[in-house]
Design a protein around this motif. Structure first.
Motif, PDB file in Angstrom:
ATOM      1  N   GLU B  21       2.700  10.705 -10.995  1.00 50.26           N
ATOM      2  CA  GLU B  21       3.983  10.019 -11.221  1.00 50.26           C
ATOM      3  C   GLU B  21       3.933   8.598 -10.685  1.00 50.26           C
ATOM      4  OE1 GLU B  21       5.535  12.341  -8.095  1.00 50.26           O
ATOM      5  OE2 GLU B  21       3.517  12.952  -8.672  1.00 50.26           O
ATOM      6  N   THR B  22       2.825   8.219 -10.046  1.00 49.21           N
ATOM      7  CA  THR B  22       2.736   6.846  -9.560  1.00 49.21           C
ATOM      8  C   THR B  22       2.491   5.913 -10.725  1.00 49.21           C
ATOM      9  OG1 THR B  22       1.627   7.754  -7.656  1.00 49.21           O
ATOM     10  CG2 THR B  22       1.619   5.373  -7.855  1.00 49.21           C
ATOM     11  N   GLU B  23       3.460   5.075 -11.054  1.00 50.21           N
ATOM     12  CA  GLU B  23       3.249   4.130 -12.142  1.00 50.21           C
ATOM     13  C   GLU B  23       2.608   2.876 -11.549  1.00 50.21           C
ATOM     14  OE1 GLU B  23       6.598   2.353 -14.515  1.00 50.21           O
ATOM     15  OE2 GLU B  23       5.401   3.303 -16.089  1.00 50.21           O
ATOM     16  N   ARG B  26       3.096  -1.628 -15.254  1.00 47.62           N
ATOM     17  CA  ARG B  26       4.478  -1.564 -15.744  1.00 47.62           C
ATOM     18  C   ARG B  26       4.659  -2.563 -16.876  1.00 47.62           C
ATOM     19  NH1 ARG B  26       6.645   0.258 -10.515  1.00 47.62           N
ATOM     20  NH2 ARG B  26       5.004  -0.191  -9.020  1.00 47.62           N
ATOM     21  N   ASN B  44      -5.818  -6.717  -4.389  1.00 45.81           N
ATOM     22  CA  ASN B  44      -6.076  -5.290  -4.335  1.00 45.81           C
ATOM     23  C   ASN B  44      -4.797  -4.472  -4.494  1.00 45.81           C
ATOM     24  OD1 ASN B  44      -7.449  -3.018  -3.752  1.00 45.81           O
ATOM     25  ND2 ASN B  44      -8.411  -3.884  -1.937  1.00 45.81           N
ATOM     26  N   HIS B  46      -2.929  -3.883  -7.086  1.00 46.64           N
ATOM     27  CA  HIS B  46      -1.890  -4.312  -8.012  1.00 46.64           C
ATOM     28  C   HIS B  46      -2.141  -3.851  -9.439  1.00 46.64           C
ATOM     29  CE1 HIS B  46       0.584  -7.164  -5.447  1.00 46.64           C
ATOM     30  NE2 HIS B  46      -0.332  -6.662  -4.641  1.00 46.64           N
ATOM     31  N   ASN B 217       1.636  -6.594  -8.993  1.00 41.47           N
ATOM     32  CA  ASN B 217       2.448  -5.381  -8.969  1.00 41.47           C
ATOM     33  C   ASN B 217       2.610  -4.758 -10.360  1.00 41.47           C
ATOM     34  OD1 ASN B 217       3.784  -3.458  -7.584  1.00 41.47           O
ATOM     35  ND2 ASN B 217       5.733  -4.545  -7.465  1.00 41.47           N
ATOM     36  N   TYR B 239      -0.944 -13.782  -3.120  1.00 41.98           N
ATOM     37  CA  TYR B 239      -2.018 -13.330  -2.245  1.00 41.98           C
ATOM     38  C   TYR B 239      -1.626 -13.278  -0.782  1.00 41.98           C
ATOM     39  CZ  TYR B 239      -5.606 -13.009  -5.759  1.00 41.98           C
ATOM     40  OH  TYR B 239      -6.360 -12.613  -6.808  1.00 41.98           O
ATOM     41  N   LEU B 240      -0.847 -14.254  -0.339  1.00 42.39           N
ATOM     42  CA  LEU B 240      -0.606 -14.344   1.091  1.00 42.39           C
ATOM     43  C   LEU B 240       0.864 -14.170   1.459  1.00 42.39           C
ATOM     44  CD1 LEU B 240      -3.079 -17.198   1.973  1.00 42.39           C
ATOM     45  CD2 LEU B 240      -3.364 -14.740   2.281  1.00 42.39           C
ATOM     46  N   GLY B 241       1.688 -13.855   0.486  1.00 42.19           N
ATOM     47  CA  GLY B 241       3.078 -13.556   0.785  1.00 42.19           C
ATOM     48  C   GLY B 241       3.865 -14.751   1.295  1.00 42.19           C
TER      49      GLY B 241
ATOM     50  N   PHE D  86      -1.330   8.653   4.794  1.00 42.64           N
ATOM     51  CA  PHE D  86      -2.504   8.441   3.962  1.00 42.64           C
ATOM     52  C   PHE D  86      -2.165   7.536   2.790  1.00 42.64           C
ATOM     53  CE2 PHE D  86      -3.126  12.313   6.265  1.00 42.64           C
ATOM     54  CZ  PHE D  86      -4.470  12.288   6.619  1.00 42.64           C
ATOM     55  N   LEU D  90      -0.242  12.262   0.484  1.00 38.25           N
ATOM     56  CA  LEU D  90      -0.852  13.541   0.834  1.00 38.25           C
ATOM     57  C   LEU D  90       0.184  14.355   1.594  1.00 38.25           C
ATOM     58  CD1 LEU D  90      -3.592  15.070   0.853  1.00 38.25           C
ATOM     59  CD2 LEU D  90      -3.962  14.121   3.106  1.00 38.25           C
ATOM     60  N   LEU D 146       8.275  16.095  -5.443  1.00 40.49           N
ATOM     61  CA  LEU D 146       8.939  14.839  -5.095  1.00 40.49           C
ATOM     62  C   LEU D 146       8.328  13.653  -5.838  1.00 40.49           C
ATOM     63  CD1 LEU D 146       9.075  15.153  -1.192  1.00 40.49           C
ATOM     64  CD2 LEU D 146      11.017  15.364  -2.746  1.00 40.49           C
ATOM     65  N   VAL D 148       6.934   9.731  -5.929  1.00 42.94           N
ATOM     66  CA  VAL D 148       6.031   9.102  -4.974  1.00 42.94           C
ATOM     67  C   VAL D 148       6.746   8.496  -3.771  1.00 42.94           C
ATOM     68  CG1 VAL D 148       4.315   7.330  -4.652  1.00 42.94           C
ATOM     69  CG2 VAL D 148       4.428   8.563  -6.775  1.00 42.94           C
ATOM     70  N   LYS D 151       7.569  11.121  -1.423  1.00 44.83           N
ATOM     71  CA  LYS D 151       6.366  11.667  -0.774  1.00 44.83           C
ATOM     72  C   LYS D 151       5.910  10.738   0.335  1.00 44.83           C
ATOM     73  CE  LYS D 151       4.134  14.501  -4.278  1.00 44.83           C
ATOM     74  NZ  LYS D 151       3.432  14.345  -5.543  1.00 44.83           N
ATOM     75  N   GLY D 175       2.147   0.883  -4.885  1.00 42.84           N
ATOM     76  CA  GLY D 175       2.637   1.713  -5.978  1.00 42.84           C
ATOM     77  C   GLY D 175       4.153   1.855  -6.031  1.00 42.84           C
ATOM     78  N   LEU D 176       4.868   1.162  -5.166  1.00 45.75           N
ATOM     79  CA  LEU D 176       6.334   1.257  -5.193  1.00 45.75           C
ATOM     80  C   LEU D 176       6.926   0.051  -5.918  1.00 45.75           C
ATOM     81  CD1 LEU D 176       7.129   2.406  -1.525  1.00 45.75           C
ATOM     82  CD2 LEU D 176       6.634   3.800  -3.543  1.00 45.75           C
ATOM     83  N   ASN D 177       8.144   0.204  -6.435  1.00 47.61           N
ATOM     84  CA  ASN D 177       8.780  -0.948  -7.073  1.00 47.61           C
ATOM     85  C   ASN D 177       9.498  -1.801  -6.019  1.00 47.61           C
ATOM     86  OD1 ASN D 177      11.396   0.058  -6.593  1.00 47.61           O
ATOM     87  ND2 ASN D 177      11.337   1.259  -8.481  1.00 47.61           N
ATOM     88  N   HIS D 178      10.046  -2.950  -6.436  1.00 45.62           N
ATOM     89  CA  HIS D 178      10.588  -3.912  -5.472  1.00 45.62           C
ATOM     90  C   HIS D 178      11.658  -3.324  -4.570  1.00 45.62           C
ATOM     91  CE1 HIS D 178       8.535  -7.622  -6.399  1.00 45.62           C
ATOM     92  NE2 HIS D 178       8.551  -7.255  -7.677  1.00 45.62           N
ATOM     93  N   HIS D 203      -1.623  -4.276   1.329  1.00 39.79           N
ATOM     94  CA  HIS D 203      -2.059  -5.371   0.468  1.00 39.79           C
ATOM     95  C   HIS D 203      -0.888  -6.180  -0.029  1.00 39.79           C
ATOM     96  CE1 HIS D 203      -6.137  -4.220   0.270  1.00 39.79           C
ATOM     97  NE2 HIS D 203      -5.835  -3.006  -0.116  1.00 39.79           N
ATOM     98  N   VAL D 204       0.272  -5.520  -0.049  1.00 44.43           N
ATOM     99  CA  VAL D 204       1.451  -6.230  -0.541  1.00 44.43           C
ATOM    100  C   VAL D 204       1.904  -7.149   0.576  1.00 44.43           C
ATOM    101  CG1 VAL D 204       3.793  -5.974  -1.440  1.00 44.43           C
ATOM    102  CG2 VAL D 204       2.042  -4.296  -2.020  1.00 44.43           C
ATOM    103  N   MET D 205       1.468  -8.421   0.457  1.00 43.43           N
ATOM    104  CA  MET D 205       1.677  -9.377   1.536  1.00 43.43           C
ATOM    105  C   MET D 205       3.162  -9.638   1.770  1.00 43.43           C
ATOM    106  SD  MET D 205      -1.151 -10.212   2.827  1.00 43.43           S
ATOM    107  CE  MET D 205      -2.887 -10.209   2.561  1.00 43.43           C
ATOM    108  N   ARG D 206       3.931  -9.511   0.695  1.00 45.33           N
ATOM    109  CA  ARG D 206       5.368  -9.696   0.787  1.00 45.33           C
ATOM    110  C   ARG D 206       5.959  -8.727   1.826  1.00 45.33           C
ATOM    111  NH1 ARG D 206       9.763  -8.343  -2.071  1.00 45.33           N
ATOM    112  NH2 ARG D 206       8.748  -6.525  -2.958  1.00 45.33           N
TER     113      ARG D 206
END
Lengths: 294, 243, 336, 250
Positions: B21-23, B26, B44, B46, B217, B239-241, D86, D90, D146, D148, D151, D175-178, D203-206
């Motif tokens: 279910e992980t999209e 998008r 990485n 994305h 993303n 890359y660096l937010g 994880f 998991l 559930l 993601v 989970k 893997g999550l949305n905004h 990795h999501v620098m934001r």
């Protein structure tokens, strides 16, 4: 001294047969990652097919061996389609496929019994005559033929797996399924090929064994399937070279036990051996240890 | 060269895909024209690898279209897609470790049409990567990182390649080795074979890419010429937010 | 901490369990036949074994196939105690359970570091070793191929075979109920949580502080204790125990029970035991077909009903509960 | 120095010829959020696996509250107060949300054997953990069912239920949305306010940059840079690794 030569002689004959049986398990495990427990029944089926072709129809022994290889190979594809393919990839399919192939094995064994009856059947010899060496060792040409046939089959298999396109693909699928897909190999078709090949090898092992025992009955496959599994585990599931070494080591070990301790101790000694192997080297001869696997 | 007027070799439209279910993707749209080298950049995690795996059929798309030449490849198995000439050189090489270099290369030519020209193709790959010829009898797992990568790319070239997809070819390599590898990729490009390459690092894309997409993303955040994109503040932010 | 159920569904559970118990209690009075009582007694004994087997294979996910070996070991233990030391059968049952538990440690410890198919093979190897050791018993301490015979049989009083068997049946039924309650309690205790979480994901359970080896050995021990006890009870019921109890066909029938009933479910093993044992009796005249049918049924269940016969029955029950809820909803006007 | 809760010295883990983590030294201070990032294959998850005992180090030391834990079994490390999540969701799939949290609540601090009941303490820890992560309403849902986002929150909940001193989060927002990312960032902030020390791979620098007190960038199993988020953003090495040009060129 002469006892030792007896051990070596018997061990080589057993090893030659176990090698084929264990290769059957290891090829299937290597590619599909499951234990095909129908191979015991297919082993028996192979012997019966050869019995019909050579014993009842009177065709030459080679026809019996080739016939068993081909027909049982097809039966193996049937086992795959019926009992394995619907399960592949399901969560917990490793145990589910053990149970389903065991179930199919029971069905095949019972069908053999329905068709040929439960009694022993006499298997014709491939070659007759023997050679006396010293005072203990009597070399039967029959057994020499068994070793030769096994070596020929293994050599052919080696050429197939290293030289031919589909043979390479079998090894490729075993090592990296995604990569094989990306190279354009139909994994499902390779699976069918592996099941056919494995079943055919088990069938030839069955034919060879029954000519050594000179008799066969519907339940003969079970204990030999278990020995094949012991060899496979000892060799390291999925490793072909490890399996070959293990087959001859175990053949010699079994001959040693039966010569020095008595026939009856073969199986318990073998299983004890298996347990020791699993505890000391869980990955077998060629495998890696459990921790390295993670 | 940039294929004006020609149909795109590869056209991806509104692609959605993921794991369970992980999209991850998008709605990704992009195209590769004949002879073009396209780079998809992005940090990485994305969706770069997911994009290539979806195009090559290893992952089923949940929505969107992939057209390769005139074929709609959605629903085809990965082996059929590879047979059409859409070659995916996966991340982490995925070599057959217990097979020799030569056997690995032969597997690259598994499809009947490629197998028929095994000798010529082998020569071509050896010409591009002479090191592989020296190592042809060695088991793949004994190779160095750079040699593994060459083998992985070489194995891809053994197929009926009409488009080459490379997943982070620089991953885990020392800078000198990356330089050498990118020179080879430049040669492949010069031969006219279209390339779709994904990278995390933007280090080596100038001079190689015809166009660049920035994947953030699971969607395409920017598209443009390499120089424009590299100068775009959006890149730093991704890359660096930096807001 | 069990899965959510509607109140109606829980009520239906109680009604169904009550109904099953009533049938079990009344069955001897209705059947009143020595033949059927013998079948019912065996169903009880095998259901206990299958419950214990399911605990390790279904709930803990450890593919131990040494269950019958432990069962037979319990039988041999009590037989030896009875023949050589004159112990009472109940004392022998405890001894059988203890010996089986100790033996399970011998099996469990080497299998701790192994996974999946390897555990299956290791435990199957133990089964084969025990079988062969009993058969090979050259100095006849264990009676060789014929096993041990003529030791004390259960005597719970009563006149005539039907009444005697009826009493034995009630004892066996009581044991089944006790064993099931114990297993139910374990599944719903921290132990059960440890077993299930280790089965689903070892990495997850470990990282939340569950000591893997300790709980794996614990599940071996609990399962073996119950099984050894059942084996000893069985030996005193027949007055004999032999290596034929370890025959491959018997192992297969036992496996068919747990597979067809549904492993990893609480009622599956009991249901499977009843269904397979009754079918076994019906097919008595077709010796060959019998095994063939069980083999085929096992394959079909694994493919089409991965959770066994219990799954469609549970679905039926839930539909019924929903229907009852709906009707009740019609009868009572909504509160708002 | 007394502020250092966790300290690694020359930590190395090789897989065959590859050094996934190479001679890495770092220290995490009590109460901070320590962010970790770096390109693909930099060795971040291996570092977590080493710290949580899922992988044994080839060499080097890991000290937690002054105690050597390198090579210790995972469940014992958990008992000492290190809990992790994880990268891929998991969970204990066939268990309910509450049962998942209960595994942590009951076993997380218990070196002894298990009893027959769970006890009010553990139940209370489950309730707290579920409330904190916003999962109270879903307590009876089977974890495998559930989505993601839930989970990932459940992994945090079962980790919290062990009452850890350090919480290690491996790519919590991947893997999550905004909207979900923002919610998760808010959750991590709340956790930090309770005094929890957090190590965060992301990795999501934001998400990573605004959360972290200090950030370490790993590359080829080694430490490429370490410092406050602003220093990292301006670090020429980091920019070169990611973007292949000098900082000023933008």
């Amino acid at each position: 001294m002469s006892q030792i030569s007896l051990v070596i002689y018997q061990g080589l004959v057993l090893g030659a047969i176990y090698a084929l049986m264990a290769l059957a398990f290891t090829l299937v495990y290597g590619a599909l990652r499951f234990l095909n427990l129908s191979l015991g029944a297919l082993f028996t089926l192979g012997a019966y097919v050869a019995f019909v072709i050579s014993g009842q129809l009177g065709l030459p022994a080679i026809a019996g061996i080739v016939g068993a290889f081909v027909l049982v190979g097809l039966a193996g594809v049937g086992v795959y389609q019926i009992a394995v393919r619907p399960l592949v990839g399901r969560p917990g399919w490793e145990i589910a496929s053990i149970i389903s192939t065991l179930g199919v094995g029971i069905v095949i064994q019972q069908l053999i019994q329905l068709v040929w009856g439960p009694r022993n059947q006499a298997m014709p010899e491939i070659v007759s005559g023997n050679l006396r060496v010293g005072d203990v060792l009597v070399i039967q040409y029959q057994r020499v033929a068994v070793v030769l046939v096994s070596l020929v089959v293994m050599t052919a298999l080696w050429f197939f797996l290293t030289r031919s396109r589909h043979g390479l693909a079998i090894r490729a699928v075993a090592q990296n399924r995604d990569a094989a897909y990306l190279n354009g190999a139909s994994v499902n078709r390779i699976f069918m090929l592996v099941m056919a090949l494995g079943s055919g090898l088990a069938a030839v092992a069955g034919v060879l064994l029954s000519t050594v025992l000179i008799s066969l009955n519907p339940t003969v496959g079970l204990s030999y399937a278990l020995r094949g599994l012991v060899v496979t585990i000892f060799g390291g599931l999925g490793s072909i070279t490890g399996t070959l070494a293990a087959a001859f080591i175990i053949g010699l070990f079994e001959a040693f036990v039966s010569v020095y301790l008595g026939e009856g101790w073969k199986l318990p000694a073998l299983f004890l051996f298996l347990i020791v192997v699993l505890v000391i080297r869980p990955g077998g001869l060629a495998g890696v240890s459990a921790e390295e696997r993670t | 060269m940039s294929g004006i007027g020609g149909r795109p070799v590869l056209e991806v439209a509104g692609l959605h895909s993921g794991y369970g279910e992980t999209e991850v993707l998008r709605g990704v749209s992009l195209h590769v024209n004949p002879g073009e080298t396209i780079v998809v950049l992005g940090p990485n995690g994305h969706g770069k690898t997911t994009l290539l795996r979806t195009i090559s059929g290893l992952i089923r798309a949940t929505a969107g279209d992939v057209a390769f030449g005139s074929r709609d490849t959605r629903g085809l198995a990965p082996d059929e897609i590879a047979g059409l000439g859409l070659i995916h050189v996966p991340q982490g090489d995925l070599l057959y470790g217990e097979m020799t270099v030569l056997e690995n290369l032969k597997m690259g030519a598994y499809r009947a049409a490629a197998w028929a020209e095994l000798g010529e193709r082998l020569e071509r790959v050896y010409l591009l990567f002479p090191r592989l010829r020296e190592r042809q009898k060695q088991l793949a797992r004994t190779l160095s990182g750079g040699e593994r990568r060459m083998l992985s790319v070489g194995r891809g070239l053994m197929g009926n390649s009409a488009l080459l997809m490379l997943d982070e070819p620089s991953l885990g390599l020392a800078p000198v080795v990356i330089d050498e590898l990118y020179d080879r990729i430049g040669e492949i490009r010069a031969s006219g074979l279209p390339i779709l390459l994904v990278e995390e690092s933007a280090t080596r894309i100038e001079g190689l890419a015809d166009r660049v997409y920035l994947l953030e993303n699971g969607t395409i955040a920017r598209e443009g010429a390499p120089a424009d994109l590299l100068a775009d503040p959006a890149l730093l932010q991704t890359y660096l937010g930096i807001a | 901490m069990s899965a959510p159920t509607s109140r109606t569904s829980a009520m239906l559970d109680r009604v169904l369990i009550g109904l099953a118990l009533a049938i079990a209690v009344l069955a001897p009075l209705v059947l009143h036949s020595a033949y059927w009582l013998r079948v019912l007694i065996l169903i009880c004994i095998f259901a206990i074994v299958n419950q214990a087997w399911n605990l390790i294979i279904g709930y803990a996910g450890i593919w131990s196939f040494a269950q019958l070996a432990l069962f037979v070991m319990g039988g041999y233990t009590t037989a030896l105690m009875s023949l050589n030391l004159g112990w009472s059968p109940w004392l022998g049952c405890i001894a059988g359970a203890v010996v089986a538990t100790l033996a399970s440690m011998v099996i469990g410890i080497p299998s701790l570091r192994l996974k999946g198919a390897y555990v299956f093979l290791l435990t199957l190897a133990f089964h084969e070793i025990f079988r062969n050791l009993f058969i090979l018993d050259t100095d006849q301490r264990f009676g060789g191929q014929y096993g041990l015979q003529r030791f004390e049989k259960w005597n719970f009083g009563g006149e005539g075979s039907v009444e005697k068997l009826t009493r034995t049946y009630y004892v066996a039924l009581a044991l089944l109920i006790v064993a099931s309650l114990v297993i139910w309690r374990i599944i719903h205790s921290p132990m059960g949580l440890a077993f299930r979480s280790l089965r689903d994901s070892e990495a997850y359970a470990l990282s939340r502080g569950v000591p893997e080896y300790r709980f794996k050995l614990l599940v071996y021990a609990i399962s073996a204790f119950i099984t050894g006890f059942a084996g000893a009870f069985y030996a005193h019921y027949l007055g004999s125990i032999s290596p034929t109890n370890l025959d491959f066909n018997i192992l297969m029938t036992q496996m068919a029970m747990i597979v067809i009933g549904g492993w990893g479910t609480f009622f599956g093993p009991i249901l499977g035991t009843i269904v397979v044992k009754l079918a076994d009796e019906q097919l008595r005249d077709f010796e060959q077909l019998r095994t063939l049918i069980f083999g085929a049924a096992m394959v079909a269940t694994v493919i089409f009903l991965p959770k066994g016969l219990v799954a469609p029955l549970a679905a039926l029950k839930n539909r019924l509960a929903a229907a009852i809820d709906a009707r009740r909803g019609d009868a009572d006007p909504p509160a708002a | 120095m007394s502020d250092d809760l966790l300290e690694c010295r020359s930590l190395t883990r090789r897989f065959g010829a590859l050094a996934a983590v190479n001679d890495l030294s770092l220290s995490v201070r009590r109460g901070e959020i320590f962010g970790i990032s770096g390109p693909n294959g930099a060795g971040k998850t291996t570092l977590f696996n080493l710290l949580s005992g899922h992988v044994r180090p080839t060499s080097g030391s890991i000290r937690f509250e002054g105690r050597e834990i390198a090579g210790m079994a995972s469940h014992r490390i958990c008992h000492l107060g290190i809990a992790r999540t994880f990268q891929l969701p998991l969970v204990f799939g066939s268990g309910t949300v509450a049962e998942n949290a209960m595994v942590g609540a009951y076993f997380g601090k218990r070196p002894g054997v298990a009893g027959l009941t769970f006890g009010a303490d553990a139940e209370a820890r489950v309730d707290d953990a579920l409330r904190m992560t916003g999962l109270s309403a879903r307590r009876d849902v089977e974890a495998a069912q559930l989505p993601v986002f839930d989970k990932k929150r459940l992994m945090v909940a079962s980790a919290l239920a062990t009452q850890p001193t350090i919480l290690m989060l491996d790519e919590p927002v991947g893997g999550l949305n905004h909207r979900e990312v923002d919610e998760f960032v808010a959750l991590i902030r709340t956790l930090r306010e309770t005094g929890l020390t957090i190590m965060l791979i992301e990795h999501v620098m934001r998400a990573l940059m605004p959360l972290s007190d200090r950030v370490m960038i790993m590359h080829h199993g080694e430490k490429l840079a370490e410092g406050a988020p602003d220093e990292i953003r301006a670090n020429p090495e980091v920019i070169r690794v990611y973007l292949g040009r000098e900082a000023g060129a933008a």
